[in-house]
Design a protein around this motif. Structure first.
Motif, PDB file in Angstrom:
ATOM      1  N   UNK A  80      -3.550   9.413   6.753  1.00 15.14           N
ATOM      2  CA  UNK A  80      -2.131   9.566   7.040  1.00 15.14           C
ATOM      3  C   UNK A  80      -1.303   9.400   5.775  1.00 15.14           C
ATOM      4  N   UNK A  81      -0.316  10.251   5.560  1.00 16.87           N
ATOM      5  CA  UNK A  81       0.568  10.089   4.386  1.00 16.87           C
ATOM      6  C   UNK A  81       1.328   8.765   4.433  1.00 16.87           C
ATOM      7  N   UNK A  82       1.559   8.223   5.635  1.00 12.65           N
ATOM      8  CA  UNK A  82       2.216   6.921   5.742  1.00 12.65           C
ATOM      9  C   UNK A  82       1.396   5.841   5.044  1.00 12.65           C
ATOM     10  N   UNK A  83       0.099   5.912   5.202  1.00 10.76           N
ATOM     11  CA  UNK A  83      -0.760   4.916   4.575  1.00 10.76           C
ATOM     12  C   UNK A  83      -0.695   5.039   3.052  1.00 10.76           C
ATOM     13  N   UNK A  84      -0.760   6.258   2.541  1.00 13.54           N
ATOM     14  CA  UNK A  84      -0.713   6.437   1.089  1.00 13.54           C
ATOM     15  C   UNK A  84       0.634   5.984   0.528  1.00 13.54           C
ATOM     16  N   UNK A  85       1.713   6.241   1.267  1.00 14.87           N
ATOM     17  CA  UNK A  85       3.039   5.770   0.829  1.00 14.87           C
ATOM     18  C   UNK A  85       3.080   4.254   0.779  1.00 14.87           C
ATOM     19  N   UNK A 167     -10.876   4.171  -4.128  1.00 20.94           N
ATOM     20  CA  UNK A 167     -10.270   2.935  -3.610  1.00 20.94           C
ATOM     21  C   UNK A 167     -10.207   2.931  -2.082  1.00 20.94           C
ATOM     22  N   UNK A 168      -9.712   4.005  -1.483  1.00 23.08           N
ATOM     23  CA  UNK A 168      -9.521   3.976  -0.028  1.00 23.08           C
ATOM     24  C   UNK A 168     -10.852   3.926   0.719  1.00 23.08           C
ATOM     25  N   UNK A 169     -11.959   4.298   0.024  1.00 20.90           N
ATOM     26  CA  UNK A 169     -13.270   4.230   0.668  1.00 20.90           C
ATOM     27  C   UNK A 169     -14.043   2.962   0.326  1.00 20.90           C
ATOM     28  N   UNK A 170     -13.538   2.167  -0.650  1.00 18.60           N
ATOM     29  CA  UNK A 170     -14.261   0.950  -1.043  1.00 18.60           C
ATOM     30  C   UNK A 170     -13.453  -0.321  -0.835  1.00 18.60           C
ATOM     31  N   UNK A 171     -12.198  -0.204  -0.472  1.00 18.81           N
ATOM     32  CA  UNK A 171     -11.364  -1.389  -0.293  1.00 18.81           C
ATOM     33  C   UNK A 171     -11.948  -2.284   0.794  1.00 18.81           C
ATOM     34  N   UNK A 195      -2.718   7.346  11.819  1.00 21.83           N
ATOM     35  CA  UNK A 195      -2.069   6.048  11.710  1.00 21.83           C
ATOM     36  C   UNK A 195      -0.553   6.171  11.823  1.00 21.83           C
ATOM     37  N   UNK A 196       0.071   5.263  12.569  1.00 18.89           N
ATOM     38  CA  UNK A 196       1.530   5.196  12.625  1.00 18.89           C
ATOM     39  C   UNK A 196       2.035   4.462  11.386  1.00 18.89           C
ATOM     40  N   UNK A 197       3.352   4.418  11.213  1.00 18.73           N
ATOM     41  CA  UNK A 197       3.910   3.709  10.055  1.00 18.73           C
ATOM     42  C   UNK A 197       3.547   2.225  10.085  1.00 18.73           C
ATOM     43  N   UNK A 198       3.641   1.629  11.264  1.00 11.93           N
ATOM     44  CA  UNK A 198       3.318   0.202  11.391  1.00 11.93           C
ATOM     45  C   UNK A 198       1.856  -0.053  11.065  1.00 11.93           C
ATOM     46  N   UNK A 199       0.976   0.769  11.601  1.00  6.28           N
ATOM     47  CA  UNK A 199      -0.455   0.606  11.353  1.00  6.28           C
ATOM     48  C   UNK A 199      -0.796   0.866   9.892  1.00  6.28           C
ATOM     49  N   UNK A 200      -0.109   1.842   9.288  1.00  7.37           N
ATOM     50  CA  UNK A 200      -0.355   2.154   7.880  1.00  7.37           C
ATOM     51  C   UNK A 200       0.031   0.983   6.988  1.00  7.37           C
ATOM     52  N   UNK A 201       1.180   0.384   7.259  1.00  6.48           N
ATOM     53  CA  UNK A 201       1.618  -0.769   6.464  1.00  6.48           C
ATOM     54  C   UNK A 201       0.668  -1.940   6.618  1.00  6.48           C
ATOM     55  N   UNK A 202       0.183  -2.161   7.835  1.00 13.40           N
ATOM     56  CA  UNK A 202      -0.742  -3.260   8.080  1.00 13.40           C
ATOM     57  C   UNK A 202      -2.052  -3.058   7.321  1.00 13.40           C
ATOM     58  N   UNK A 203      -2.644  -1.879   7.419  1.00 16.04           N
ATOM     59  CA  UNK A 203      -3.926  -1.630   6.776  1.00 16.04           C
ATOM     60  C   UNK A 203      -3.804  -1.532   5.256  1.00 16.04           C
ATOM     61  N   UNK A 204      -2.619  -1.243   4.762  1.00 16.87           N
ATOM     62  CA  UNK A 204      -2.428  -1.188   3.311  1.00 16.87           C
ATOM     63  C   UNK A 204      -2.517  -2.573   2.691  1.00 16.87           C
ATOM     64  N   UNK A 225       2.389 -10.305   6.716  1.00 20.43           N
ATOM     65  CA  UNK A 225       1.963  -9.503   5.568  1.00 20.43           C
ATOM     66  C   UNK A 225       2.435  -8.066   5.717  1.00 20.43           C
ATOM     67  N   UNK A 226       2.351  -7.534   6.930  1.00 15.91           N
ATOM     68  CA  UNK A 226       2.833  -6.166   7.156  1.00 15.91           C
ATOM     69  C   UNK A 226       4.310  -6.055   6.841  1.00 15.91           C
ATOM     70  N   UNK A 227       5.094  -7.063   7.254  1.00 14.74           N
ATOM     71  CA  UNK A 227       6.542  -7.011   7.031  1.00 14.74           C
ATOM     72  C   UNK A 227       6.886  -7.067   5.554  1.00 14.74           C
ATOM     73  N   UNK A 228       6.057  -7.739   4.735  1.00 18.69           N
ATOM     74  CA  UNK A 228       6.275  -7.733   3.285  1.00 18.69           C
ATOM     75  C   UNK A 228       6.144  -6.316   2.731  1.00 18.69           C
ATOM     76  N   UNK A 229       5.164  -5.591   3.239  1.00 22.86           N
ATOM     77  CA  UNK A 229       4.990  -4.198   2.813  1.00 22.86           C
ATOM     78  C   UNK A 229       6.198  -3.373   3.239  1.00 22.86           C
ATOM     79  N   UNK A 230       6.669  -3.609   4.461  1.00 22.24           N
ATOM     80  CA  UNK A 230       7.832  -2.864   4.954  1.00 22.24           C
ATOM     81  C   UNK A 230       9.066  -3.150   4.108  1.00 22.24           C
ATOM     82  N   UNK A 231       9.239  -4.410   3.709  1.00 24.65           N
ATOM     83  CA  UNK A 231      10.398  -4.751   2.854  1.00 24.65           C
ATOM     84  C   UNK A 231      10.316  -4.011   1.529  1.00 24.65           C
ATOM     85  N   UNK A 232       9.109  -3.942   0.951  1.00 24.94           N
ATOM     86  CA  UNK A 232       8.944  -3.233  -0.313  1.00 24.94           C
ATOM     87  C   UNK A 232       9.253  -1.741  -0.139  1.00 24.94           C
TER      88      UNK A 232
END
Length: 783
Positions: A80-85, A167-171, A195-204, A225-232
């Motif tokens: 998902x592009x949301x995850x990469x963002x 990275x995305x395959x070894x993280x 992945x939704x935006x919320x799920x993408x932020x969590x897995x990132x 932790x997800x909310x920290x990503x959202x703030x960024x």
């Protein structure tokens, strides 16, 4: 002069400085090149963990690497592009700009950590994290230098997209999970592309502390932790404030992660055939799961140590949709690790439809041909029926529906077992026989070995215009098919198996193939089979003990057919829900209807008295073959009998005054016992004219001894001193008188067997005499 000197000094200074810089650059570049050769970068793409996936991409089974880690390799386009963002914004905003090391980020992290007296952030780029993943190091100064060197090597040898893909395959995502693909399926049961935006932020953010932030165990930590990503993301304007506020309203709660556990034996089978990390299959994951749940329910109803094999195949594409190789992989008492779909087993009676179809094509029979369900002996082979009884005259369609053994043997005898076996092999269906053993008549009753996958593939001929198509387990597998029988023969046999063997007008023929099926039970109740076909699927079912131990009372109709009907109902309901249209099943032009007469099996005029029983039959290519003779049994008078009769209807010699030729159709001799008195030869033949009798006359069929071959060698059962001899007769008329070595033995009625106990070894001759004066004898040796 001084001005000129200053200019020269400046010129020389900069020229020397440039030379020094060039030398330093050359030396540094050479040193880095040499260091790269001396200490090559570990291969970052070596991934021995493999995963087998269904047709929709969902994992079925995973095979971990040597360290127990499993991954689901994906490309950037499959995420998902949301995850990469979220990943790039939170971890490395300048990833595509820096050379692998970001000095500004390092200085910023150092300043933040010093001013806050604790570690607030790190300065590692994604490239540096990849370097640490492919070659872990300690947290010493030397270890950090090695990480920097490996990072520069990464940037030298790989593009930014390639590094990000690594990275995305070894993280790390905790425990044995690595990569966004495995994490998305394990935590969310969905592909990373959805992945939704919320799920993408969590897995990132999870790879920062995968064990401490596990959302299935510590949802509050994970949400923070997800909310920290959202703030960024909001801070840098990647996602707007309204979107971020909406996402923060979603609480984080996930079910405990699950490893994929479907189709284990198919996965093991394909693992040996594939070199890719992700092995794609044609399996329908939801159908596979439903059937595996059903099998666990059936397990409690099966006898101890009994297993099961099930195959479901979409016969329009020949793609395998469900594959269950055993009843329970983890049940050692039921040999759960033995794949019964690839095991060699006796097919029981499941080969009979092929024999009937080949005989149709050869012009030996039609759908209502008269066959003989009577006792027979073929050398040392004496087959019987499952119910131990015999029905006498039966049609080909009735014999197939009832799975009668003797008619099938009669058909195969006429066609030839070696020819039958060769045709099957040419279509990709291998029949296995003991070493140095040729195909024989017993194969049609299960006297051979074959695999379920090949058997189900063979049945595709009945739904694919007579062509046998190989099973397709992977999307890339080609569709390979070979003609086995004609489309007309396949259609007739399939309709017979569906209970529609009697001709009806086209308007009454179902457009969609109704459920057609054939059962099979091997000798000693070792294998219980059912192979079914409906409008869209082939269904193969086997039940038995993998070690070959007999299971009393377990046979195809009682054990496998109920499972077949349950699966069929499931498939029909799924098809309705998905609004799929199954292919039409029109009658081939080569198939037509005809009215035939028994006992000759051909068309006769309506007023012909030789038409003893009129029947409607499907015929092939307009051909109506006569009744199939039974080799070695129709001795003496048989078939059409040419007579001479006088004006009174009595039988006379051909040279008698007023003699008229007449032809009478007689039933095969072997069927006499099962015919009503009015149809037996004694009743059918005209009365003899004593004034001008025929040259030879015998109203009785030939007298035959059944149960013992002339010249046979008999042996006692070990541990016994005697042998019970049981013999039947066929044909003849009236009472029987038995003799042994010329001495009177006993008298029996026409329908009663002769039973005598022998104790002494030696040569014997058994003779029988009936009321018509006929005599028959057989000789044998008792050892």
């Amino acid at each position: 002069m001084r001005s000129l000197f200053s200019r020269l000094f400046t010129f020389r200074f900069w020229r020397r400085l440039t030379a020094v810089v060039v030398v330093l650059i050359a030396v540094t570049a050479s040193g880095l090149w040499l260091a790269d050769k001396v200490w090559p970068l570990p291969a970052p793409d070596v991934q021995v963990a493999k995963v087998v996936v269904a047709e929709d991409g969902s994992p079925l089974w995973r095979f971990a690497d040597a360290e127990g880690v499993w991954r689901y390799s994906v490309s950037l386009k499959e995420v998902s592009p949301y995850y990469l963002q979220a990943l790039l914004t939170y971890e490395d905003r300048w990833f595509y700009s820096h050379p692998g090391i970001n000095p500004l980020a390092i200085m910023r992290a150092l300043w933040q950590n010093l001013t806050n007296q604790r570690i607030v952030s790190g300065g590692s780029t994604l490239s540096m994290q990849v370097a640490r993943l492919i070659e872990p190091h300690d947290k010493t100064f030397t270890g950090k230098l090695r990480q920097v060197f490996r990072t520069l090597q990464l940037e030298w040898h790989y593009t930014k997209d390639q590094i990000l893909t690594i990275y995305i395959n070894r993280a790390p995502y905790g425990g044995t999970l690595q990569g966004i693909g495995a994490a998305s399926w394990a935590y969310l049961d969905k592909p990373p592309s959805e992945l939704t935006r919320s799920e993408a932020a969590l897995l990132a953010v999870l790879p920062q502390a995968p064990s401490r932030l596990r959302p299935d165990r510590y949802p509050e930590r994970a949400q923070a932790a997800r909310d920290k990503v959202l703030d960024r993301l909001e801070e840098y304007g990647v996602w707007d404030k309204a979107q971020v506020e909406d996402i923060k309203q979603e609480s984080v709660w996930l079910a405990e992660r699950q490893a994929p556990q479907l189709a284990p034996l198919l996965s093991r089978r394909l693992l040996a055939e594939s070199s890719t990390d992700v092995i794609h299959t044609t399996i329908d994951a939801s159908l596979q799961r439903r059937l595996e749940d059903m099998v666990m329910g059936w397990k409690s109803q099966l006898p101890p140590s009994t297993s099961m094999g099930i195959l479901v195949v979409d016969h329009s594409t020949m793609s395998v949709k469900a594959y269950i190789g055993s009843v329970d992989l983890n049940d050692r008492s039921r040999f759960g690790h033995v794949d019964m779909i690839t095991a060699w087993r006796s097919p029981g009676s499941t080969l009979k439809p092929f024999a009937y179809a080949m005989a149709l094509d050869e012009g030996l029979i039609h759908a209502e041909s008269l066959l003989q369900d009577v006792p027979r002996q073929f050398g040392d082979y004496r087959p019987g029926n499952f119910d131990t009884g015999f029905s006498g005259p039966v049609s080909a369609s009735d014999a197939l529906v009832r799975s009668l053994n003797l008619p099938a043997v009669q058909v195969l005898e006429a066609y030839g077992p070696k020819r039958f076996t060769g045709n099957m092999r040419n279509a990709g269906i291998v029949l296995r026989f003991p070493l140095n053993s040729d195909p024989n008549l017993s194969l049609i009753l299960g006297g051979t070995g074959m695999r379920m996958d090949q058997l189900v593939s063979g049945y595709s001929a009945f739904v694919r215009q007579g062509k046998v198509a190989a099973l397709r387990f992977r999307p890339e597998d080609p569709l390979i098919e070979r003609q086995l029988v004609s489309p007309g023969a396949a259609w007739i046999v399939r309709r017979i198996m569906a209970g529609e063997g009697r001709p009806v007008p086209d308007s009454q023929i179902s457009d969609i193939t109704p459920l057609a099926w054939k059962t099979g039970t091997s000798y000693g109740y070792r294998d219980a089979w059912t192979i079914g076909m409906n409008g869209g699927y082939l269904i193969g079912i086997w039940v038995g003990r993998p070690d070959g131990t007999p299971v009393a009372g377990q046979f195809g109709y009682a054990t496998a057919v109920p499972i077949l009907h349950q699966i069929n109902h499931l498939l029909i309901n799924r098809n309705s829900q998905l609004a799929k249209n199954w292919p039409k099943d029109p009658r081939p032009y080569s198939v037509s209807r005809a009215v035939i007469c028994w006992p000759q099996g051909q068309s006769l005029e309506a007023d012909d008295t030789n038409c003893r029983q009129r029947r409607q039959a499907w015929i092939l290519d307009g051909t109506i073959p006569p009744t199939l003779p039974s080799i070695g049994q129709d001795t003496g008078i048989g078939g059409w009998l040419n007579l001479w009769i006088n004006a009174e209807g009595k039988r006379v010699a051909p040279d008698c005054s007023g003699a008229i030729s007449r032809r009478i159709a007689l039933w095969p001799i072997a069927l006499e016992t099962w015919l009503p008195l009015s149809e037996r030869r004694a009743s059918r033949l005209p009365e003899r004219d004593t004034a001008c009798p025929p040259i030879s006359y015998d109203v009785s069929p030939p007298l035959l001894i059944l149960g013992l071959k002339d010249g046979a060698i008999l042996k006692r059962i070990p541990g016994t001193q005697s042998l019970d001899l049981r013999l039947d007769t066929q044909g003849g008329r009236g009472k029987r008188w038995w003799f042994i070595n010329g001495e009177s033995l006993m008298e029996t009625e026409e329908d009663k067997p002769m039973i005598h106990t022998l104790t002494n070894s030696g040569k014997y001759q058994i003779s029988v005499l009936d009321e018509s004066g006929q005599v028959n004898s057989v000789g044998f040796v008792l050892e």
